[in-house]
Design a protein around this motif. Structure first.
Motif, PDB file in Angstrom:
ATOM      1  N   LEU A  73       0.839  -1.196   0.000  1.00  0.00           N
ATOM      2  CA  LEU A  73       0.000   0.000   0.000  1.00  0.00           C
ATOM      3  C   LEU A  73       0.873   1.245   0.000  1.00  0.00           C
ATOM      4  CD1 LEU A  73      -2.532  -1.066   2.776  1.00  0.00           C
ATOM      5  CD2 LEU A  73      -2.968  -1.056   0.327  1.00  0.00           C
ATOM      6  N   LYS A  74       0.347   2.311  -0.606  1.00  0.00           N
ATOM      7  CA  LYS A  74       1.027   3.596  -0.571  1.00  0.00           C
ATOM      8  C   LYS A  74       0.819   4.247   0.800  1.00  0.00           C
ATOM      9  CE  LYS A  74       0.237   4.291  -5.523  1.00  0.00           C
ATOM     10  NZ  LYS A  74      -0.369   5.164  -6.559  1.00  0.00           N
ATOM     11  N   GLN A  75       1.607   5.275   1.052  1.00  0.00           N
ATOM     12  CA  GLN A  75       1.550   5.920   2.361  1.00  0.00           C
ATOM     13  C   GLN A  75       0.182   6.532   2.631  1.00  0.00           C
ATOM     14  OE1 GLN A  75       3.963   5.558   4.528  1.00  0.00           O
ATOM     15  NE2 GLN A  75       2.772   6.603   6.100  1.00  0.00           N
ATOM     16  N   GLU A  76      -0.425   7.202   1.615  1.00  0.00           N
ATOM     17  CA  GLU A  76      -1.746   7.790   1.820  1.00  0.00           C
ATOM     18  C   GLU A  76      -2.822   6.724   1.994  1.00  0.00           C
ATOM     19  OE1 GLU A  76      -0.520   8.089  -2.562  1.00  0.00           O
ATOM     20  OE2 GLU A  76       0.325   8.544  -0.594  1.00  0.00           O
ATOM     21  N   THR A  95     -12.257  -4.891  12.976  1.00  0.00           N
ATOM     22  CA  THR A  95     -11.085  -5.496  13.617  1.00  0.00           C
ATOM     23  C   THR A  95     -10.435  -4.521  14.593  1.00  0.00           C
ATOM     24  OG1 THR A  95     -10.694  -6.879  11.674  1.00  0.00           O
ATOM     25  CG2 THR A  95      -8.842  -6.531  13.164  1.00  0.00           C
ATOM     26  N   LYS A  96     -10.246  -3.271  14.165  1.00  0.00           N
ATOM     27  CA  LYS A  96      -9.605  -2.258  15.012  1.00  0.00           C
ATOM     28  C   LYS A  96     -10.428  -1.998  16.271  1.00  0.00           C
ATOM     29  CE  LYS A  96      -7.671   2.435  14.784  1.00  0.00           C
ATOM     30  NZ  LYS A  96      -8.389   3.015  15.906  1.00  0.00           N
ATOM     31  N   ARG A  97     -11.761  -1.859  16.098  1.00  0.00           N
ATOM     32  CA  ARG A  97     -12.606  -1.581  17.262  1.00  0.00           C
ATOM     33  C   ARG A  97     -12.595  -2.758  18.245  1.00  0.00           C
ATOM     34  NH1 ARG A  97     -16.108   2.482  15.222  1.00  0.00           N
ATOM     35  NH2 ARG A  97     -14.723   3.815  14.015  1.00  0.00           N
ATOM     36  N   LEU A  98     -12.610  -3.990  17.715  1.00  0.00           N
ATOM     37  CA  LEU A  98     -12.605  -5.164  18.600  1.00  0.00           C
ATOM     38  C   LEU A  98     -11.291  -5.247  19.375  1.00  0.00           C
ATOM     39  CD1 LEU A  98     -14.305  -7.896  16.375  1.00  0.00           C
ATOM     40  CD2 LEU A  98     -15.255  -6.751  18.361  1.00  0.00           C
ATOM     41  N   VAL A  99     -10.170  -4.986  18.688  1.00  0.00           N
ATOM     42  CA  VAL A  99      -8.875  -5.029  19.375  1.00  0.00           C
ATOM     43  C   VAL A  99      -8.830  -3.984  20.487  1.00  0.00           C
ATOM     44  CG1 VAL A  99      -6.406  -4.641  19.084  1.00  0.00           C
ATOM     45  CG2 VAL A  99      -7.655  -5.992  17.407  1.00  0.00           C
ATOM     46  N   GLU A 100      -9.333  -2.776  20.202  1.00  0.00           N
ATOM     47  CA  GLU A 100      -9.333  -1.718  21.216  1.00  0.00           C
ATOM     48  C   GLU A 100     -10.252  -2.057  22.374  1.00  0.00           C
ATOM     49  OE1 GLU A 100     -10.428   1.632  18.905  1.00  0.00           O
ATOM     50  OE2 GLU A 100      -8.398   2.016  18.154  1.00  0.00           O
ATOM     51  N   LEU A 101     -11.422  -2.694  22.088  1.00  0.00           N
ATOM     52  CA  LEU A 101     -12.315  -3.103  23.177  1.00  0.00           C
ATOM     53  C   LEU A 101     -11.665  -4.151  24.077  1.00  0.00           C
ATOM     54  CD1 LEU A 101     -15.769  -3.321  21.330  1.00  0.00           C
ATOM     55  CD2 LEU A 101     -15.080  -1.651  23.041  1.00  0.00           C
ATOM     56  N   MET A 102     -10.742  -4.958  23.493  1.00  0.00           N
ATOM     57  CA  MET A 102     -10.046  -5.968  24.294  1.00  0.00           C
ATOM     58  C   MET A 102      -8.795  -5.391  24.955  1.00  0.00           C
ATOM     59  SD  MET A 102     -10.481  -9.514  22.100  1.00  0.00           S
ATOM     60  CE  MET A 102      -9.798  -8.876  20.574  1.00  0.00           C
ATOM     61  N   GLY A 103      -8.609  -4.066  24.903  1.00  0.00           N
ATOM     62  CA  GLY A 103      -7.486  -3.424  25.563  1.00  0.00           C
ATOM     63  C   GLY A 103      -6.193  -3.486  24.781  1.00  0.00           C
ATOM     64  N   GLY A 104      -6.250  -3.770  23.490  1.00  0.00           N
ATOM     65  CA  GLY A 104      -5.044  -3.870  22.679  1.00  0.00           C
ATOM     66  C   GLY A 104      -4.941  -2.757  21.670  1.00  0.00           C
ATOM     67  N   THR A 105      -3.909  -2.866  20.807  1.00  0.00           N
ATOM     68  CA  THR A 105      -3.705  -1.902  19.728  1.00  0.00           C
ATOM     69  C   THR A 105      -3.445  -2.663  18.444  1.00  0.00           C
ATOM     70  OG1 THR A 105      -1.350  -1.763  20.260  1.00  0.00           O
ATOM     71  CG2 THR A 105      -2.796  -0.108  21.257  1.00  0.00           C
ATOM     72  N   ILE A 106      -3.657  -1.989  17.310  1.00  0.00           N
ATOM     73  CA  ILE A 106      -3.437  -2.591  16.000  1.00  0.00           C
ATOM     74  C   ILE A 106      -2.670  -1.595  15.147  1.00  0.00           C
ATOM     75  CG2 ILE A 106      -5.642  -1.754  15.090  1.00  0.00           C
ATOM     76  CD1 ILE A 106      -5.787  -4.330  13.420  1.00  0.00           C
ATOM     77  N   GLY A 107      -1.800  -2.100  14.278  1.00  0.00           N
ATOM     78  CA  GLY A 107      -1.024  -1.231  13.413  1.00  0.00           C
ATOM     79  C   GLY A 107      -0.669  -1.939  12.125  1.00  0.00           C
ATOM     80  N   VAL A 108      -0.017  -1.209  11.204  1.00  0.00           N
ATOM     81  CA  VAL A 108       0.329  -1.754   9.901  1.00  0.00           C
ATOM     82  C   VAL A 108       1.560  -1.023   9.377  1.00  0.00           C
ATOM     83  CG1 VAL A 108      -1.235  -0.162   8.733  1.00  0.00           C
ATOM     84  CG2 VAL A 108      -0.522  -2.249   7.566  1.00  0.00           C
ATOM     85  N   SER A 109       2.375  -1.744   8.663  1.00  0.00           N
ATOM     86  CA  SER A 109       3.471  -1.160   7.884  1.00  0.00           C
ATOM     87  C   SER A 109       3.448  -1.829   6.524  1.00  0.00           C
ATOM     88  CB  SER A 109       4.820  -1.375   8.578  1.00  0.00           C
ATOM     89  OG  SER A 109       5.087  -2.766   8.728  1.00  0.00           O
ATOM     90  N   SER A 110       3.695  -1.034   5.462  1.00  0.00           N
ATOM     91  CA  SER A 110       3.559  -1.571   4.115  1.00  0.00           C
ATOM     92  C   SER A 110       4.571  -0.916   3.199  1.00  0.00           C
ATOM     93  CB  SER A 110       2.136  -1.345   3.595  1.00  0.00           C
ATOM     94  OG  SER A 110       1.973  -1.896   2.305  1.00  0.00           O
ATOM     95  N   SER A 111       5.030  -1.683   2.203  1.00  0.00           N
ATOM     96  CA  SER A 111       5.945  -1.191   1.169  1.00  0.00           C
ATOM     97  C   SER A 111       5.358  -1.553  -0.183  1.00  0.00           C
ATOM     98  CB  SER A 111       7.339  -1.827   1.316  1.00  0.00           C
ATOM     99  OG  SER A 111       7.897  -1.527   2.581  1.00  0.00           O
ATOM    100  N   PRO A 112       5.095  -0.581  -1.046  1.00  0.00           N
ATOM    101  CA  PRO A 112       4.532  -0.882  -2.371  1.00  0.00           C
ATOM    102  C   PRO A 112       5.422  -1.869  -3.139  1.00  0.00           C
ATOM    103  CG  PRO A 112       4.443   1.476  -1.934  1.00  0.00           C
ATOM    104  CD  PRO A 112       5.262   0.878  -0.843  1.00  0.00           C
ATOM    105  N   GLY A 113       4.802  -2.925  -3.691  1.00  0.00           N
ATOM    106  CA  GLY A 113       5.515  -3.941  -4.454  1.00  0.00           C
ATOM    107  C   GLY A 113       6.141  -5.015  -3.614  1.00  0.00           C
ATOM    108  N   VAL A 114       6.180  -4.853  -2.278  1.00  0.00           N
ATOM    109  CA  VAL A 114       6.809  -5.844  -1.397  1.00  0.00           C
ATOM    110  C   VAL A 114       5.765  -6.583  -0.568  1.00  0.00           C
ATOM    111  CG1 VAL A 114       8.465  -6.192   0.485  1.00  0.00           C
ATOM    112  CG2 VAL A 114       8.934  -4.498  -1.292  1.00  0.00           C
ATOM    113  N   GLY A 115       4.845  -5.867   0.051  1.00  0.00           N
ATOM    114  CA  GLY A 115       3.821  -6.487   0.868  1.00  0.00           C
ATOM    115  C   GLY A 115       3.507  -5.645   2.087  1.00  0.00           C
ATOM    116  N   SER A 116       2.658  -6.190   2.953  1.00  0.00           N
ATOM    117  CA  SER A 116       2.205  -5.470   4.142  1.00  0.00           C
ATOM    118  C   SER A 116       2.308  -6.366   5.358  1.00  0.00           C
ATOM    119  CB  SER A 116       0.757  -4.992   3.979  1.00  0.00           C
ATOM    120  OG  SER A 116       0.613  -4.196   2.823  1.00  0.00           O
ATOM    121  N   VAL A 117       2.476  -5.726   6.518  1.00  0.00           N
ATOM    122  CA  VAL A 117       2.504  -6.440   7.793  1.00  0.00           C
ATOM    123  C   VAL A 117       1.471  -5.789   8.714  1.00  0.00           C
ATOM    124  CG1 VAL A 117       3.861  -7.136   9.794  1.00  0.00           C
ATOM    125  CG2 VAL A 117       4.941  -7.003   7.541  1.00  0.00           C
ATOM    126  N   PHE A 118       0.449  -6.563   9.123  1.00  0.00           N
ATOM    127  CA  PHE A 118      -0.542  -6.122  10.105  1.00  0.00           C
ATOM    128  C   PHE A 118      -0.216  -6.794  11.430  1.00  0.00           C
ATOM    129  CE2 PHE A 118      -2.630  -5.228   6.165  1.00  0.00           C
ATOM    130  CZ  PHE A 118      -3.441  -4.129   6.412  1.00  0.00           C
TER     131      PHE A 118
END
Length: 675
Positions: free
Chosen positions: A454-457, A486-509
């Motif tokens: 994914l792109k940064q925007e 998914t984000k709301r459920l993680v926050e309700l369980m007291g956790g956090t969610i994030g992502v990092s991605s590089s175009p053409g390489v893939g994404s990590v959730f």
């Protein structure tokens, strides 16, 4: 209205206004009483004269002696007020008459109505003459009625009396004016002098000890206060002049501060311009979110219509006589319908999940959860989907961590991340799941894919509602709200969610959750009884009662039960008939809809439990009421199981089998107690 400027004149006017009404009331009362007495006296006198004439004239009427009657009437000359009279016989004819010398001899020719009459200022009386109850004739009298003359006389007397009273009041007022008005006029004179000269040292003379004297004393005190205030004001003016000099110095200081203020305003203006820029960016983001929502509505219309198109299309082919199909085609069409229906149900559930989260209706059961079990279940469920696209799933081999979470919702979160990783991956790619811990007792579970990235925007807008991972082409199915849920459920369980991605390489959730120590379940080690044990196994007449008002749902269950020859199905279209069939046939198992005509499924269950003959029958709820509070309410009401429509045949069959096994175990235990 006349304005009386002089206090003396005002006082005289007050006295006149008091005296005149009192005199008017008194004179009116006397006049009214006198006129009433006068009228009553005339009436009584005329009635007495009439009775006397009637008594004297009775023999004359009896013997038809007009001379005697005329002599009797002549006696009226002794009554100067009576100016005419007459006697009538029993037939009403004039028998004898009388008229005063100065009056016209006008006598009525016929008898009038008995009683008094008034005509031309005269009072007339017709009085019947009776002898031993027999009417002999009538006496007529006419007299002067001087009521108006007497009223005019009284009026003149009243006016003269009023004038005399006013004159006397004027004399008295003239005598007393010095006593009453002099103190007040003295105060008024001093007030005029003070107003004219401004000399507040003048004082009014106190005359007497009454209220006016107190007024003069108060006026003098007021002048003293004014004199004191005047001196204070003069002192204050001198103080103000001194302060004016200080104010000039202060003004110079204010000018210096204004210069500093202008500098601060300039700095604040720059800050506001910066804030306006940030506000413009926020408005642009809100506009983008609104556009994303509009795009979501368009996408949802497409996503919902796509499976519906397949369901309705293949269903029309199957039901059409003009489009014959083979058995293999029918099976293929049915599979398409089943697949599209499940996809449609998944879309609806995802939308309902978001709605429940936004409304705060999600109830979580937080407990220690073994992550290894969750990952194993997710790998088993995702393996077929990954295999269809040749994507490798790589899960960690040894996971001994436990986290505090809701087991069902944690599984839903991981399945959603894995589903996205497979969906947006390239053919033959890979999905890697990893678990790491930090010193703060936080476990991170990451899901990495080898997709286009994914792109940064796109990453910045990823967790906004109605955004489909930046996929604007719509090539992939989905609602675009899975990551939001998914984000709301993680926050309700007291956790956090994030992502990092590089175009053409893939994404990590990744998601971060708190680790915990597992608590052993009191049910561990218990093995459920085998499904084939018990007296009910081997029976070919297990009776099942299904209470359902929808014919299509009823037909569906009939078709499913038809493949089980050991089951005998009874049906009822409403709760009342269902109760009657349950009491009559005592079925082994009851399937109950909740929204029924007449009495509801909950009320029917209560009535079944209230009767000893039906209280032991297990009742399974089969309903479309799928909200968590509906499920909790149903279980609390006493349903043995709670199944949600649309029916999942495997789940439905499992519920039937587990209930039959439970019945068999119960029958076996009861048989053992009897032995």
């Amino acid at each position: 209205m006349i304005r009386l400027r002089s206090l003396r004149h005002k006082l005289l006017g007050v006295i006149a206004m008091v005296i005149l009404p009192a005199m008017l009331v008194s004179i009116s009362t006397v006049v009214a009483y006198d006129l009433h007495v006068y009228q009553q006296t005339i009436r009584d006198d005329m009635r007495t004269q009439a009775e006397l004439l009637g008594h004297m004239s009775a023999p004359a009427l009896t013997f038809d002696d007009q001379r005697l009657a005329q002599e009797n009437l002549s006696l009226l000359r002794l009554r100067p007020k009576v100016n005419a009279g007459g006697i009538y016989n029993a037939r009403g004819q004039l028998f004898a008459r009388y008229a005063a010398p100065d009056q016209k001899p006008v006598i009525p020719a016929r008898v009038g109505s008995p009683g008094f009459q008034f005509q031309d200022g005269k009072m007339q009386l017709f009085q019947p003459i009776y002898d031993n109850g027999e009417l002999l004739g009538t006496v007529y009298l006419r007299a002067d009625y001087e009521m108006m003359d007497r009223f005019v006389d009284y009026l003149l007397i009243g006016v003269l009396a009023a004038l005399l009273a006013l004159f006397i009041a004027w004399l008295v007022m003239r005598r007393l004016s010095e006593v009453i008005t002099r103190p007040i006029l003295n105060v008024a004179h001093v007030a005029r002098e003070v107003m004219k000269t401004g000399d507040v040292s003048r004082r009014a003379e106190r005359l007497g000890e009454d209220e006016v004297a107190e007024l003069a004393e108060s006026f003098n005190k007021m002048l003293s206060d004014i004199e004191s205030r005047k001196r204070e004001l003069e002192n204050s003016n001198r103080e103000i002049a001194r302060e004016a000099e200080q104010r000039a110095l202060a003004q110079q200081e204010v000018m210096r501060l204004n210069a500093e203020l202008e500098q601060r305003v300039h700095e604040r203006t720059m800050q506001l311009e910066l804030a306006n820029g940030e506000l413009a960016m926020a408005m642009e983001e809100a506009k983008s979110a609104n556009q994303a929502k509009s795009a979501f509505l368009s996408s949802m219309s497409h996503e919902l219509r796509t499976p519906l198109n397949a369901i309705l299309g293949f269903a029309q082919i199957l039901t059409s006589d003009k489009l014959p199909s083979t058995l293999a085609q029918k099976k293929e069409f049915a599979n398409h319908i089943l697949k599209s229906g499940r996809h449609l149900l998944a879309l609806i559930n995802e939308i309902l999940d978001l709605a429940k989260i936004e409304s705060g209706a999600v109830a979580l059961s937080m407990e220690p959860v073994a992550l290894a079990d969750i990952l194993q279940e997710c790998e088993t469920m995702m393996a077929p989907l990954a295999g269809q696209r040749g994507i490798r799933l790589l899960f960690p081999q040894q996971v001994s961590y436990n986290v505090t979470a809701d087991r069902t919702r944690l599984k839903q979160v991981l399945l959603n991340l894995l589903s996205n990783a497979i969906k947006y991956n390239r053919e033959g790619g890979a999905v890697v799941v990893d678990c790491t811990t930090s010193a703060a007792e936080v476990l991170r579970v990451s899901v990495q894919d080898t997709g286009m990235g994914l792109k940064q925007e796109q990453v910045r807008m990823l967790f906004q509602p109605f955004n489909r991972l930046g996929q604007e082409s719509g090539a992939e199915e989905g609602t675009g709200i899975g990551l939001v849920v998914t984000k709301r459920l993680v926050e309700l369980m007291g956790g956090t969610i994030g992502v990092s991605s590089s175009p053409g390489v893939g994404s990590v959730f990744w998601i971060d959750l708190k680790t915990t120590v597992p608590v052993p379940s009191p049910l561990e080690g218990l093995v459920p009884p085998p499904a084939g044990d018990g007296p009910l196994r081997g029976r070919d007449n297990i009776t099942v009662l299904y209470v359902e008002d929808n014919p299509a749902n009823l037909k569906l269950v009939q078709e499913i039960i038809s493949f089980r020859p050991e089951l005998r199905l009874l049906t009822a279209p409403d709760g009342q008939l269902g109760l009657e069939l349950a009491r009559a046939h005592l079925p082994d198992l009851i399937l109950m809809d909740i929204n029924l005509p007449g009495i509801s499924g909950l009320e029917a269950l209560r009535l079944l439990r209230a009767e000893p003959r039906t209280a032991h029958i297990p009742v399974i709820a089969l309903t479309a009421n799928a909200m968590p509070r509906d499920v909790e309410r149903g279980i609390a009401a006493g349903f043995f199981r709670y199944l949600i429509k649309p029916i999942n045949i495997d789940e439905f069959t499992e519920a039937i089998n587990s209930t039959i096994s439970w019945l068999a175990e119960r029958a076996h235990a009861e048989a053992g107690r009897e032995e």
